[in-house]
Design a protein around this motif. Sequence first.
Motif, short mmCIF file in Angstrom:
data_model
loop_
_atom_site.label_atom_id
_atom_site.label_comp_id
_atom_site.label_asym_id
_atom_site.label_seq_id
_atom_site.Cartn_x
_atom_site.Cartn_y
_atom_site.Cartn_z
N ALA A 27 0.80 -1.22 0.00
CA ALA A 27 0.00 0.00 0.00
C ALA A 27 0.84 1.27 0.00
CB ALA A 27 -0.92 0.00 1.22
N GLY A 28 2.15 1.13 0.06
CA GLY A 28 3.02 2.30 0.09
C GLY A 28 2.91 3.09 1.38
N ILE A 29 2.78 2.38 2.50
CA ILE A 29 2.63 3.00 3.82
C ILE A 29 3.90 2.78 4.63
CG2 ILE A 29 1.34 2.92 6.00
CD1 ILE A 29 -1.10 2.06 4.33
N ASP A 30 4.43 3.86 5.20
CA ASP A 30 5.64 3.76 6.01
C ASP A 30 5.35 3.49 7.48
OD1 ASP A 30 7.35 4.48 3.80
OD2 ASP A 30 6.66 6.55 4.06
N LEU A 32 1.89 3.20 10.45
CA LEU A 32 0.45 3.16 10.70
C LEU A 32 0.10 3.96 11.95
CD1 LEU A 32 -0.61 -0.56 10.16
CD2 LEU A 32 -1.52 1.42 8.93
N VAL A 33 -1.05 4.64 11.87
CA VAL A 33 -1.63 5.29 13.04
C VAL A 33 -3.06 4.77 13.14
CG1 VAL A 33 -2.30 7.46 14.12
CG2 VAL A 33 -0.16 7.32 12.82
N ALA A 34 -3.24 3.68 13.89
CA ALA A 34 -4.57 3.06 14.03
C ALA A 34 -5.35 3.75 15.14
CB ALA A 34 -4.42 1.58 14.34
N THR A 35 -6.63 4.04 14.88
CA THR A 35 -7.45 4.77 15.86
C THR A 35 -8.81 4.14 16.10
OG1 THR A 35 -8.11 6.25 14.05
CG2 THR A 35 -6.35 7.03 15.51
N ALA A 125 6.81 11.14 6.38
CA ALA A 125 6.54 9.81 5.82
C ALA A 125 5.13 9.72 5.24
CB ALA A 125 6.69 8.76 6.92
N ARG A 126 4.86 8.59 4.61
CA ARG A 126 3.49 8.25 4.20
C ARG A 126 2.84 7.53 5.38
NH1 ARG A 126 1.72 8.28 -0.93
NH2 ARG A 126 0.53 6.34 -0.66
N ILE A 127 1.89 8.21 6.00
CA ILE A 127 1.29 7.75 7.25
C ILE A 127 -0.10 7.18 6.95
CG2 ILE A 127 0.50 8.42 9.55
CD1 ILE A 127 2.57 10.71 9.42
N GLY A 128 -0.29 5.91 7.29
CA GLY A 128 -1.57 5.26 7.09
C GLY A 128 -2.51 5.54 8.25
N ILE A 129 -3.67 6.07 7.96
CA ILE A 129 -4.67 6.37 8.98
C ILE A 129 -5.98 5.66 8.64
CG2 ILE A 129 -3.63 8.63 9.47
CD1 ILE A 129 -6.00 9.87 7.89
N GLU A 130 -6.92 5.71 9.57
CA GLU A 130 -8.26 5.14 9.36
C GLU A 130 -9.27 6.28 9.26
OE1 GLU A 130 -9.14 1.34 11.58
OE2 GLU A 130 -7.69 2.25 12.94
N PRO A 131 -9.51 6.82 8.07
CA PRO A 131 -10.41 7.97 7.93
C PRO A 131 -11.79 7.78 8.56
CG PRO A 131 -9.21 7.62 5.90
CD PRO A 131 -8.90 6.44 6.78
N VAL A 152 -2.54 8.75 4.22
CA VAL A 152 -3.19 7.85 3.25
C VAL A 152 -4.12 6.90 3.99
CG1 VAL A 152 -1.28 8.00 1.63
CG2 VAL A 152 -1.28 6.20 3.34
N ASP A 153 -5.10 6.38 3.27
CA ASP A 153 -6.11 5.49 3.85
C ASP A 153 -5.54 4.09 4.04
OD1 ASP A 153 -8.36 4.06 4.57
OD2 ASP A 153 -9.65 4.95 3.04
#
Length: 395
Positions: A27-30, A32-35, A125-131, A152-153
């Motif tokens: 996914a091209g994610i460096d 994760l920020v899970a919420t 970075a490319r930060i993956g979040i949960e919109p 990014v999602d």
Amino acid sequence: MNIATTAARQSTVPFDHAKLDGLMDEAGIDVLVATSKHNVQYLLGGYRFIFFSAMEAIGHSRYLPVLIYEKGKPDHAAYVGNRMEGGEHQNNPFWTPSVQTATWGSADAAKLAAEHLKKIGKDTARIGIEPPFMPSDAHGVLQSALPGATLVDATSTLERLRAIKTPQELEKLRQASELITDSMTAVFTGQRAGASKQEIVDALRREETNRGLQFEYCLLTLGASHNRAVSPQTWNKGEVLSLDSGGNYHGYIGDLCRMGVIGEPDQELQDLLAEIEVVQQAAFSLCRAGTLGGDMIAHAEKALKASPSAAFTDFFAHGMGLISHEAPFLMTNHPVAYEGVDAGKPLEAGMVLSVETTMLHPTRGFIKLEDTVAITEAGYEMFGERGRGWNVGGG
């Protein structure tokens, strides 16, 4: 941190971090920020703070747990939680090297998360979040504090991570299903003619709670009605009762539907439930590892089309786990509005499905079976399989 310490830290990670690393790479994610509560629970190895289990709102804001995971570097992981969670950490330490139990709202949680991302050098970075699970104020804080980062999602990445259940997860899903089935059986036999929908729901809540489940919902119908909401309507002799309930066992959902009737079911009722069973069995016959999810759906729908009651009957199947609709996603907008992105992919051992056939009969009412099955290499295993025929009420 030396190599030995890093290896020790990796051994304590309670999920397949190599699999997650691969999914993040795809996914091209460096980082994760899970919420979401369910994904934070998964990444923490099953922990969910009981104080906010039912509701997140407090004061002017809301509880927002944050789990930060950098690809390939579990030693950089962090958990940001509520101030009251300090005691939880003292009793059963969280695995993450950094733990900050210092927040009361969503904005301050995001602020601490941003500070940690800067500390580990991921501010660009490319930060993956949960919109769907990040409040707008928290999103704004991250954007403002990390202007060089790209948000990014990561919703799909985390769904893929949870798609294959571990043996421990399968056991929890089994327990949830078994306990719901036991609870339903007790309600069918314990309720008498004249019991209201409210009384029946209250009885099911007690049965599930007494068995160690967290009661989540009960959708029920009586008689010829298709209305599943609670009301003063009463259950009378010869009428059907459908019980569709979700209960939570240590974070994992059980979701089943069983049928009851006061008095022995007449031939028509037996025939109608048998029609539903034919569709269910058609689906089960292709529930095995390697079968395309869409092929299983098509086979069940073919059986449904041959049914005398096809005009008012529907088939649906969906993934189960920490939430009641998760990967694999097998059907598009039917009836829940999401894309069936997994229909063209093979089922895998360890996936768990809810398989349900619903008949809205014009005179006999709402007749349904919903079953939970775990996919295996050889086929499937059903959880909570008892009570699938007509359960006779107390009279």
